[in-house]
Design an enzyme around this catalytic site. Structure first.
Site, mmCIF file in Angstrom:
data_model
loop_
_atom_site.group_PDB
_atom_site.id
_atom_site.type_symbol
_atom_site.label_atom_id
_atom_site.label_comp_id
_atom_site.label_asym_id
_atom_site.label_seq_id
_atom_site.Cartn_x
_atom_site.Cartn_y
_atom_site.Cartn_z
ATOM 1 N N LYS A 254 5.353 9.109 8.442
ATOM 2 C CA LYS A 254 5.120 8.530 9.779
ATOM 3 C C LYS A 254 6.183 8.994 10.783
ATOM 4 C CE LYS A 254 2.595 4.635 7.844
ATOM 5 N NZ LYS A 254 1.239 4.651 8.394
ATOM 6 N N ASP B 41 9.317 2.647 -1.046
ATOM 7 C CA ASP B 41 8.357 3.307 -0.164
ATOM 8 C C ASP B 41 8.731 2.916 1.271
ATOM 9 O OD1 ASP B 41 4.714 3.467 0.100
ATOM 10 O OD2 ASP B 41 6.320 4.069 1.451
ATOM 11 N N TYR C 50 0.867 -1.181 0.000
ATOM 12 C CA TYR C 50 0.000 0.000 0.000
ATOM 13 C C TYR C 50 0.896 1.221 0.000
ATOM 14 C CZ TYR C 50 -3.331 3.556 1.643
ATOM 15 O OH TYR C 50 -4.101 4.690 1.772
HETATM 16 P P1 KE4 Z 1 -0.321 8.463 4.597
HETATM 17 O O1 KE4 Z 1 -0.845 9.230 3.379
HETATM 18 O O2 KE4 Z 1 -1.399 7.695 5.312
HETATM 19 O O3 KE4 Z 1 0.520 9.344 5.521
HETATM 20 O O4 KE4 Z 1 0.745 7.384 4.058
HETATM 21 C C1 KE4 Z 1 0.339 6.471 3.067
HETATM 22 C C2 KE4 Z 1 1.261 5.263 3.128
HETATM 23 C C3 KE4 Z 1 2.281 5.165 2.203
HETATM 24 N N1 KE4 Z 1 3.138 4.117 2.228
HETATM 25 C C4 KE4 Z 1 3.033 3.149 3.167
HETATM 26 C C5 KE4 Z 1 3.999 2.005 3.156
HETATM 27 C C6 KE4 Z 1 2.000 3.213 4.145
HETATM 28 O O5 KE4 Z 1 1.906 2.227 5.075
HETATM 29 C C7 KE4 Z 1 1.105 4.289 4.137
HETATM 30 C C8 KE4 Z 1 -0.031 4.410 5.132
HETATM 31 N N2 KE4 Z 1 -0.183 3.317 6.045
HETATM 32 C C9 KE4 Z 1 -1.524 3.105 6.576
HETATM 33 C C10 KE4 Z 1 -1.567 1.858 7.467
HETATM 34 N N3 KE4 Z 1 -0.658 0.851 7.173
HETATM 35 C C11 KE4 Z 1 -1.986 4.315 7.318
HETATM 36 C C12 KE4 Z 1 -3.195 4.087 8.178
HETATM 37 C C13 KE4 Z 1 -4.441 4.607 7.537
HETATM 38 O O6 KE4 Z 1 -4.601 4.493 6.302
HETATM 39 O O7 KE4 Z 1 -5.263 5.137 8.309
#
Ligand code: KE4
Length: 439
Positions: free
Chosen positions: A277, A249, A154
């Site tokens: 994060k 990523d 993701y």
């Molecule tokens: P954000 O746009 O949520 O800051 O990051 C997206 C993203 C990009 N790359 C990786 C590997 C990620 O894990 C994420 C976001 N992770 C999710 C949970 N694994 C965020 C939680 C959510 O969507 O509420």
């Protein structure tokens, strides 16, 4: 018996249930990010009142040992005094200027110092924005359009990445979300994670048209799925040979698996790296970084446009700088490794003693417990695990004061604030939860 348990549960979550009902009147699904709605575990969400260190507290006054850590950022634990102090001091000087500040330069310098592959950085506000920018950079730099991504990884919610595998191997993807045009989805190719032959087939099928391969160096959005030996190295070789950019990523793995993330751990250099994060310390900060010859084509020095009102926000960069300063201190990653290894061993023993078969994947301070007797190496492997048992495990742990991610497709995040006592209590709670499952 069940009525009593239901009654007790209702009492345990009465205020959260009330808050959820109110939230659902004004927020789609009552939440601002879907996974928070607890749909993956068939119950209503707990509403959080606050958190400190390794503990999180819900509206009903229940205290939990927290293994979500806001999905990764809270590697120091919640409300770390140094981070609070930095945020308070920054806030007193003004929340946002829309103009350059020294703190942004300092944060970029820390990121460059930690990642050998990064020569320049653009700060932005979310992981989604970082990945979206990295893709645009790759397309602008290579003048090619196809992006290869892996099933189960993701990368945020930009259109190009809300896609699923096409009809055949290495075929163009199809949209996996409403609102994503097929014309956008077809510029992405989705192949199984950990299947290097599938990557080679995509390179052959789309030769000369591939801008980048985008991959989580350790899958952490299908549960934790480590790369098999040679997988990342071979992708690196394929990209170099075909003038395709390799985008790691590292939104989860960056500053998580090591100060230099997965690249330090595996000794591989990406062409572009996405961070988020942890680098925000819990505030909205993310980054894309990489070779200067690629990064310099970003506006205002080049033709690839990207911008953001709150990019490099002073309060977020204050939290970020405070967080990375602490992570740079001696011994942090050794402590994370030791705590996570203790948890992994304890969970495995607890499951074995209860006669419940599990497969635990762990890399550094992220891990997942899958209910299967098979190794878990691909998204398809994860989908074949016993999700119903996971849901029971989640409920059993929550009822025993342990807050896990409310989805079988997420990770457990261990922080520097998790004490030996926290780990021992978690293992004890798992003993009870596994026993219930095994009955
Ligand atoms: P954000 O746009 O949520 O800051 O990051 C997206 C993203 C990009 N790359 C990786 C590997 C990620 O894990 C994420 C976001 N992770 C999710 C949970 N694994 C965020 C939680 C959510 O969507 O509420």
């Amino acid at each position: 018996m069940m009525a009593g348990v239901m009654e007790e549960n209702q009492n345990r979550y009465r205020e959260s249930a009330r808050a959820f009902a109110e939230a659902c009147q004004v927020l789609p699904g009552g939440v601002n990010s879907p996974v928070r709605a607890f749909g993956g575990v068939n119950m209503g969400p707990v509403f959080i009142a606050g958190a400190k260190g390794s503990k999180i507290f819900c509206l009903d006054g229940n205290e939990y040992i927290d293994y979500v850590g806001s999905w990764g950022p809270m590697i120091l634990g919640h409300a770390h005094p140094s981070v609070i102090h930095a945020v308070e001091a920054a806030a007193r000087k003004g929340a946002s200027f829309g103009a350059p500040t020294l703190a942004e330069t300092a944060l970029a310098q820390k990121i460059i110092a930690a990642f050998d592959s990064i020569e320049k950085v653009r700060l932005l506000s979310s992981g989604t924005e970082a990945v979206m920018t990295a893709i645009r950079l790759a397309r602008g730099y290579t003048k090619k359009d196809i992006i290869i991504k892996m099933a189960g990884c993701y990368h945020g919610h930009s259109d190009s990445l809300l896609v699923a595998a096409g009809s055949g191997l290495a075929e163009s993807a199809i949209a996996s979300s409403a609102g994503v045009p097929d014309s956008v989805a077809k510029l992405t190719v989705v192949v199984p994670y950990n299947d290097i032959e599938a990557v080679k087939a995509a390179f052959a099928k789309h030769k000369g048209k591939i801008a980048a391969v985008l991959v989580e160096p350790v899958g952490a959005n299908m549960g934790v799925v480590p790369p098999v030996a040679g997988y990342l190295e071979t992708i690196r070789e394929l990209c170099t040979a075909d003038e395709v950019l390799l985008i790691f990523d590292e939104v989860i793995t960056g500053f998580r698996l090591a100060l230099g993330g997965a690249q330090e751990r595996f000794g591989i250099k990406a062409d572009l790296t996405c961070l988020g994060k942890i680098i925000g310390g819990g505030l909205p900060a993310a980054a894309v970084g990489g070779r200067a010859d690629i990064m310099d084509i970003l506006a205002p020095t080049g033709p690839v446009y990207q911008a953001g009102t709150l990019s490099g926000n002073p309060i977020a960069t204050a939290a970020a700088n405070a967080t990375l300063d602490i992570l740079a201190e001696e011994g942090c990653y050794e402590k994370l490794e030791s705590s996570a290894a203790m948890l992994e061993a304890g969970l495995a023993e607890a499951a074995k003693d209860a006669g419940v078969v599990v497969s635990i994947n762990r890399v550094g301070s992220i891990q997942s417990c899958f209910f299967t007797d098979q190794p878990v190496r691909t998204f398809a492997d994860v989908q074949s695990t016993d999700i119903q048992r996971f849901k029971k495990f989640f409920a059993g742990m929550l009822g025993r004061g342990i807050y896990l991610a409310p989805s079988a497709y997420e990770a457990m995040f261990i922080s520097l604030a998790h004490s030996t006592d926290d780990i021992e209590r978690t293992i004890e709670a798992a003993r009870g939860s596994f026993r219930e499952i095994g009955e």
